[in-house]
Design a protein around this motif. Structure first.
Motif, PDB file in Angstrom:
ATOM      1  N   GLU A   1       7.147   4.889  -4.930  1.00 21.93           N
ATOM      2  CA  GLU A   1       5.828   5.317  -4.471  1.00 21.93           C
ATOM      3  C   GLU A   1       5.626   4.842  -3.040  1.00 21.93           C
ATOM      4  O   GLU A   1       5.809   3.673  -2.724  1.00 21.93           O
ATOM      5  CB  GLU A   1       4.724   4.736  -5.360  1.00 21.93           C
ATOM      6  CG  GLU A   1       3.334   5.134  -4.916  1.00 21.93           C
ATOM      7  CD  GLU A   1       2.240   4.539  -5.771  1.00 21.93           C
ATOM      8  OE1 GLU A   1       1.167   4.267  -5.218  1.00 21.93           O
ATOM      9  OE2 GLU A   1       2.464   4.348  -6.977  1.00 21.93           O
ATOM     10  N   PHE A   2       5.261   5.760  -2.175  1.00 23.32           N
ATOM     11  CA  PHE A   2       4.965   5.465  -0.776  1.00 23.32           C
ATOM     12  C   PHE A   2       3.479   5.702  -0.556  1.00 23.32           C
ATOM     13  O   PHE A   2       2.951   6.736  -0.941  1.00 23.32           O
ATOM     14  CB  PHE A   2       5.785   6.377   0.148  1.00 23.32           C
ATOM     15  CG  PHE A   2       5.389   6.278   1.580  1.00 23.32           C
ATOM     16  CD1 PHE A   2       5.784   5.192   2.340  1.00 23.32           C
ATOM     17  CD2 PHE A   2       4.613   7.250   2.174  1.00 23.32           C
ATOM     18  CE1 PHE A   2       5.406   5.088   3.675  1.00 23.32           C
ATOM     19  CE2 PHE A   2       4.247   7.163   3.495  1.00 23.32           C
ATOM     20  CZ  PHE A   2       4.640   6.080   4.244  1.00 23.32           C
ATOM     21  N   ARG A   3       2.815   4.735   0.050  1.00 26.36           N
ATOM     22  CA  ARG A   3       1.374   4.844   0.288  1.00 26.36           C
ATOM     23  C   ARG A   3       1.103   4.736   1.782  1.00 26.36           C
ATOM     24  O   ARG A   3       1.585   3.838   2.458  1.00 26.36           O
ATOM     25  CB  ARG A   3       0.628   3.743  -0.450  1.00 26.36           C
ATOM     26  CG  ARG A   3      -0.877   3.817  -0.308  1.00 26.36           C
ATOM     27  CD  ARG A   3      -1.581   2.767  -1.130  1.00 26.36           C
ATOM     28  NE  ARG A   3      -1.325   2.924  -2.541  1.00 26.36           N
ATOM     29  CZ  ARG A   3      -2.048   3.698  -3.352  1.00 26.36           C
ATOM     30  NH1 ARG A   3      -3.053   4.373  -2.878  1.00 26.36           N
ATOM     31  NH2 ARG A   3      -1.754   3.775  -4.635  1.00 26.36           N
ATOM     32  N   ASN A   4       0.316   5.674   2.282  1.00 25.26           N
ATOM     33  CA  ASN A   4      -0.114   5.648   3.673  1.00 25.26           C
ATOM     34  C   ASN A   4      -1.618   5.419   3.687  1.00 25.26           C
ATOM     35  O   ASN A   4      -2.347   6.019   2.905  1.00 25.26           O
ATOM     36  CB  ASN A   4       0.218   6.965   4.367  1.00 25.26           C
ATOM     37  CG  ASN A   4       0.027   6.890   5.859  1.00 25.26           C
ATOM     38  OD1 ASN A   4      -0.067   5.817   6.426  1.00 25.26           O
ATOM     39  ND2 ASN A   4      -0.046   8.030   6.506  1.00 25.26           N
ATOM     40  N   THR A   5      -2.069   4.544   4.571  1.00 23.24           N
ATOM     41  CA  THR A   5      -3.495   4.223   4.659  1.00 23.24           C
ATOM     42  C   THR A   5      -4.016   4.570   6.043  1.00 23.24           C
ATOM     43  O   THR A   5      -3.254   4.842   6.976  1.00 23.24           O
ATOM     44  CB  THR A   5      -3.742   2.732   4.393  1.00 23.24           C
ATOM     45  OG1 THR A   5      -3.041   1.972   5.380  1.00 23.24           O
ATOM     46  CG2 THR A   5      -3.274   2.341   3.001  1.00 23.24           C
ATOM     47  N   PHE A   6      -5.314   4.539   6.177  1.00 21.64           N
ATOM     48  CA  PHE A   6      -5.949   4.816   7.461  1.00 21.64           C
ATOM     49  C   PHE A   6      -5.521   3.788   8.509  1.00 21.64           C
ATOM     50  O   PHE A   6      -5.226   4.132   9.644  1.00 21.64           O
ATOM     51  CB  PHE A   6      -7.470   4.819   7.297  1.00 21.64           C
ATOM     52  CG  PHE A   6      -8.216   5.154   8.550  1.00 21.64           C
ATOM     53  CD1 PHE A   6      -8.114   6.410   9.116  1.00 21.64           C
ATOM     54  CD2 PHE A   6      -9.026   4.222   9.160  1.00 21.64           C
ATOM     55  CE1 PHE A   6      -8.798   6.730  10.276  1.00 21.64           C
ATOM     56  CE2 PHE A   6      -9.718   4.516  10.316  1.00 21.64           C
ATOM     57  CZ  PHE A   6      -9.607   5.782  10.869  1.00 21.64           C
ATOM     58  N   GLY A   7      -5.452   2.519   8.108  1.00 25.20           N
ATOM     59  CA  GLY A   7      -5.011   1.464   9.031  1.00 25.20           C
ATOM     60  C   GLY A   7      -3.579   1.671   9.487  1.00 25.20           C
ATOM     61  O   GLY A   7      -3.245   1.439  10.655  1.00 25.20           O
ATOM     62  N   GLY A   8      -2.709   2.104   8.574  1.00 21.82           N
ATOM     63  CA  GLY A   8      -1.328   2.392   8.939  1.00 21.82           C
ATOM     64  C   GLY A   8      -1.235   3.548   9.911  1.00 21.82           C
ATOM     65  O   GLY A   8      -0.423   3.537  10.850  1.00 21.82           O
ATOM     66  N   SER A   9      -2.065   4.569   9.708  1.00 23.36           N
ATOM     67  CA  SER A   9      -2.075   5.706  10.629  1.00 23.36           C
ATOM     68  C   SER A   9      -2.584   5.290  12.004  1.00 23.36           C
ATOM     69  O   SER A   9      -2.047   5.732  13.031  1.00 23.36           O
ATOM     70  CB  SER A   9      -2.955   6.827  10.077  1.00 23.36           C
ATOM     71  OG  SER A   9      -2.439   7.319   8.883  1.00 23.36           O
ATOM     72  N   LEU A  10      -3.604   4.435  12.046  1.00 25.93           N
ATOM     73  CA  LEU A  10      -4.111   3.960  13.332  1.00 25.93           C
ATOM     74  C   LEU A  10      -3.079   3.118  14.071  1.00 25.93           C
ATOM     75  O   LEU A  10      -2.916   3.255  15.291  1.00 25.93           O
ATOM     76  CB  LEU A  10      -5.389   3.134  13.127  1.00 25.93           C
ATOM     77  CG  LEU A  10      -6.676   3.902  12.928  1.00 25.93           C
ATOM     78  CD1 LEU A  10      -7.842   2.939  12.719  1.00 25.93           C
ATOM     79  CD2 LEU A  10      -6.965   4.806  14.095  1.00 25.93           C
TER      80      LEU A  10
END
Length: 116
Positions: free
Chosen positions: A84-93
């Motif tokens: 499972e790979f999770r992307n978050t808003f903080g990671g995108s920023l």
């Protein structure tokens, strides 16, 4: 003035919601490595989960990153059952601010149960 604030808030919310996602890949062959102490109510109940929560650094000349799964105490077979790979808003920023050179990576994986 009020319309421009509403547009900014609506746009921000859309960006925030679309930048958070999770992708899970699961094998149909083999069984997951069991963990009888994992009693949560989520998808991973009864499975031994390995979690990676790190920031990877990628050079401008590199286009990809490889993480090797080895045989360890947590992953006795060295084979993957679920990822499972999770992307978050903080990671995108973080990726946006560093022009893609640093990426926050949160990965959960379950190894396959070793065969006898």
């Amino acid at each position: 003035m009020k319309n421009s604030i509403k547009i900014i808030v609506l746009t921000s919310m859309c960006l925030f919601l679309t930048s958070c996602y999770s992708v899970r890949l699961r094998s149909i062959n083999g069984a997951p490595q069991p963990d009888p102490l994992m009693l949560g109510d989520d998808y991973y109940r009864g499975m031994e989960v390995v979690t990676l929560d790190t920031v990877i650094k990628i050079d401008l000349t590199s286009k990809d990153f490889t993480y090797l799964i080895k045989e360890t105490d947590k992953c006795k077979s060295g084979k993957l059952h679920t990822v499972e790979f999770r992307n978050t808003f903080g990671g995108s920023l973080l990726s946006l601010v560093t022009f893609g050179r640093k990426r926050k990576m949160k990965v959960k994986y379950v190894c396959m149960k070793p065969t006898n």
